[in-house]
Design a protein around this motif. Sequence first.
Motif, mmCIF file in Angstrom:
data_model
loop_
_atom_site.group_PDB
_atom_site.id
_atom_site.type_symbol
_atom_site.label_atom_id
_atom_site.label_comp_id
_atom_site.label_asym_id
_atom_site.label_seq_id
_atom_site.Cartn_x
_atom_site.Cartn_y
_atom_site.Cartn_z
ATOM 1 N N GLU A 1 0.830 -1.204 0.000
ATOM 2 C CA GLU A 1 0.000 0.000 0.000
ATOM 3 C C GLU A 1 0.871 1.263 0.000
ATOM 4 O OE1 GLU A 1 -2.899 2.027 3.215
ATOM 5 O OE2 GLU A 1 -3.061 -0.159 3.069
ATOM 6 N N LEU A 2 1.888 1.309 0.854
ATOM 7 C CA LEU A 2 2.691 2.528 1.005
ATOM 8 C C LEU A 2 3.694 2.715 -0.126
ATOM 9 C CD1 LEU A 2 3.455 2.458 4.843
ATOM 10 C CD2 LEU A 2 1.854 3.961 3.652
ATOM 11 N N LEU B 1 14.445 -0.167 1.757
ATOM 12 C CA LEU B 1 15.144 0.984 1.183
ATOM 13 C C LEU B 1 15.314 0.828 -0.324
ATOM 14 C CD1 LEU B 1 17.753 1.266 4.063
ATOM 15 C CD2 LEU B 1 15.633 2.566 3.788
ATOM 16 N N ASP B 2 15.579 -0.408 -0.784
ATOM 17 C CA ASP B 2 15.703 -0.658 -2.222
ATOM 18 C C ASP B 2 14.383 -0.404 -2.946
ATOM 19 O OD1 ASP B 2 18.295 -1.413 -1.798
ATOM 20 O OD2 ASP B 2 17.910 -3.572 -1.915
ATOM 21 N N SER C 1 12.386 7.574 5.472
ATOM 22 C CA SER C 1 11.949 7.718 6.863
ATOM 23 C C SER C 1 10.500 8.197 6.963
ATOM 24 C CB SER C 1 12.894 8.631 7.653
ATOM 25 O OG SER C 1 13.087 9.823 6.968
ATOM 26 N N LEU C 2 10.042 8.966 5.980
ATOM 27 C CA LEU C 2 8.646 9.418 6.001
ATOM 28 C C LEU C 2 7.701 8.222 5.850
ATOM 29 C CD1 LEU C 2 6.865 11.989 6.047
ATOM 30 C CD2 LEU C 2 6.806 11.836 3.560
ATOM 31 N N MET D 1 4.467 3.507 8.104
ATOM 32 C CA MET D 1 4.420 2.058 8.278
ATOM 33 C C MET D 1 4.370 1.705 9.764
ATOM 34 S SD MET D 1 7.209 -0.840 7.236
ATOM 35 C CE MET D 1 8.570 -0.025 8.014
ATOM 36 N N ILE D 2 5.221 2.358 10.555
ATOM 37 C CA ILE D 2 5.275 2.094 12.001
ATOM 38 C C ILE D 2 3.921 2.386 12.641
ATOM 39 C CG2 ILE D 2 6.251 2.958 14.169
ATOM 40 C CD1 ILE D 2 8.944 3.249 12.609
#
Length: 109
Positions: free
Chosen positions: A37-38, A51-52, A57-58, A63-64
């Motif tokens: 989704e993100l 990261l790949d 971080s946003l 996600m967190i």
Amino acid sequence: DNHDRSFHLRHSRNLQESTYVAPRNEVEQKIADVWKELLGFAKIGINDNFLDLGGNSLIATQMISQLRKYYQVELSLSVVFEAPTIAELALAIEDTILGELEELNEEEI
């Protein structure tokens, strides 16, 4: 279906079909769903790196907060960067849940 195929190809940097490993349990499946989704991927394997896939971080913060809703766990941003695959992140979440359970049990003794 052709539309899905072109979508997947457009997003297939670093994603080799042969390296795709499907989620093995509920936690991995939930993380994969959140990432899809993100990050906008049709298919994400448990060894694909956040990261790949364009994670930053946003996105990690979003996600967190989604994972917190599902599992009531407090993950730090650094965990995402230390455990950047679904497999590693699932273990981190499971460890956190187990740690909290152990604390609860110790308080009852």
